[in-house]
Design a protein around this motif. Sequence first.
Motif, PDB file in Angstrom:
ATOM      1  N   UNK A  16     -34.193  51.650  -9.573  1.00 18.67           N
ATOM      2  CA  UNK A  16     -33.480  52.875  -9.492  1.00 18.67           C
ATOM      3  C   UNK A  16     -34.327  53.933 -10.254  1.00 18.67           C
ATOM      4  N   UNK A  17     -35.248  54.585  -9.318  1.00 13.92           N
ATOM      5  CA  UNK A  17     -36.083  55.496  -9.970  1.00 13.92           C
ATOM      6  C   UNK A  17     -35.069  56.837 -10.290  1.00 13.92           C
ATOM      7  N   UNK A  18     -35.712  57.353 -11.438  1.00 11.20           N
ATOM      8  CA  UNK A  18     -35.008  58.780 -11.542  1.00 11.20           C
ATOM      9  C   UNK A  18     -35.346  59.920 -10.900  1.00 11.20           C
ATOM     10  N   UNK A  19     -34.626  60.612 -10.309  1.00 13.30           N
ATOM     11  CA  UNK A  19     -34.710  61.770  -9.367  1.00 13.30           C
ATOM     12  C   UNK A  19     -35.437  62.892 -10.160  1.00 13.30           C
ATOM     13  N   UNK A  20     -36.671  63.464  -9.616  1.00 14.03           N
ATOM     14  CA  UNK A  20     -37.148  64.831 -10.291  1.00 14.03           C
ATOM     15  C   UNK A  20     -37.349  65.678  -9.417  1.00 14.03           C
ATOM     16  N   UNK A  21     -37.517  66.833  -9.717  1.00 13.40           N
ATOM     17  CA  UNK A  21     -37.709  68.095  -8.894  1.00 13.40           C
ATOM     18  C   UNK A  21     -39.116  67.909  -8.732  1.00 13.40           C
ATOM     19  N   UNK A  22     -39.665  68.003  -7.082  1.00 12.13           N
ATOM     20  CA  UNK A  22     -41.136  68.048  -7.059  1.00 12.13           C
ATOM     21  C   UNK A  22     -41.779  69.512  -7.375  1.00 12.13           C
ATOM     22  N   UNK A  23     -42.984  69.338  -7.607  1.00  7.85           N
ATOM     23  CA  UNK A  23     -43.770  70.510  -7.899  1.00  7.85           C
ATOM     24  C   UNK A  23     -43.452  71.694  -7.026  1.00  7.85           C
ATOM     25  N   UNK A  24     -43.430  73.191  -7.738  1.00  8.51           N
ATOM     26  CA  UNK A  24     -43.164  74.142  -6.839  1.00  8.51           C
ATOM     27  C   UNK A  24     -41.688  74.267  -6.502  1.00  8.51           C
ATOM     28  N   UNK A  25     -40.710  73.488  -7.190  1.00  8.30           N
ATOM     29  CA  UNK A  25     -39.573  73.747  -6.688  1.00  8.30           C
ATOM     30  C   UNK A  25     -38.746  75.022  -7.589  1.00  8.30           C
ATOM     31  N   UNK A  26     -39.318  75.584  -8.360  1.00 12.44           N
ATOM     32  CA  UNK A  26     -38.718  76.538  -9.131  1.00 12.44           C
ATOM     33  C   UNK A  26     -38.361  77.542  -8.368  1.00 12.44           C
ATOM     34  N   UNK A  27     -38.756  77.968  -7.315  1.00 16.44           N
ATOM     35  CA  UNK A  27     -38.422  79.255  -6.552  1.00 16.44           C
ATOM     36  C   UNK A  27     -36.989  78.724  -5.876  1.00 16.44           C
ATOM     37  N   UNK A  28     -36.802  77.680  -5.233  1.00 17.11           N
ATOM     38  CA  UNK A  28     -35.676  77.025  -4.897  1.00 17.11           C
ATOM     39  C   UNK A  28     -34.627  77.018  -5.708  1.00 17.11           C
ATOM     40  N   UNK A  29     -35.174  76.632  -6.869  1.00 15.74           N
ATOM     41  CA  UNK A  29     -34.019  76.534  -8.201  1.00 15.74           C
ATOM     42  C   UNK A  29     -33.634  77.990  -8.436  1.00 15.74           C
ATOM     43  N   UNK A  30     -34.401  79.056  -8.286  1.00 14.78           N
ATOM     44  CA  UNK A  30     -34.051  80.419  -8.684  1.00 14.78           C
ATOM     45  C   UNK A  30     -32.764  80.919  -7.517  1.00 14.78           C
ATOM     46  N   UNK A  31     -33.385  80.557  -6.334  1.00 11.94           N
ATOM     47  CA  UNK A  31     -32.532  80.965  -5.252  1.00 11.94           C
ATOM     48  C   UNK A  31     -31.189  80.270  -5.226  1.00 11.94           C
ATOM     49  N   UNK A  32     -31.016  79.115  -5.451  1.00 11.28           N
ATOM     50  CA  UNK A  32     -29.717  78.235  -5.910  1.00 11.28           C
ATOM     51  C   UNK A  32     -28.800  79.113  -6.900  1.00 11.28           C
TER      52      UNK A  32
END
Length: 99
Positions: A16-32
Amino acid sequence: MELLHHAAQVLADIPNPTPSAPPGSGGLMKILGWAAWVVFGLAVLGVMMVAGKMMIDQKAGHGGGQHAQSLAMVLTGCIIASVASGIVGGIVTAAGGMA
């Protein structure tokens, strides 16, 4: 009974792997974050508009009851927006994905 024990052992062995944000996802998080800010701003505006309509109708001698449905719809939208990530996470998990 042994079948249940075997099934429990098989389930315990599934990773049961722990989900983690991929590299470079900071822009998507800012848009969200911006989208959430806009949605909740619109929600506050919606509640204020319904309240204003209720006050105007009350002052004019009409009941304010017909706006109860509008208020319920705005508040339902607020609830759905507030739990959006949980809803999507639950659907992805139920479909067998990671969330």
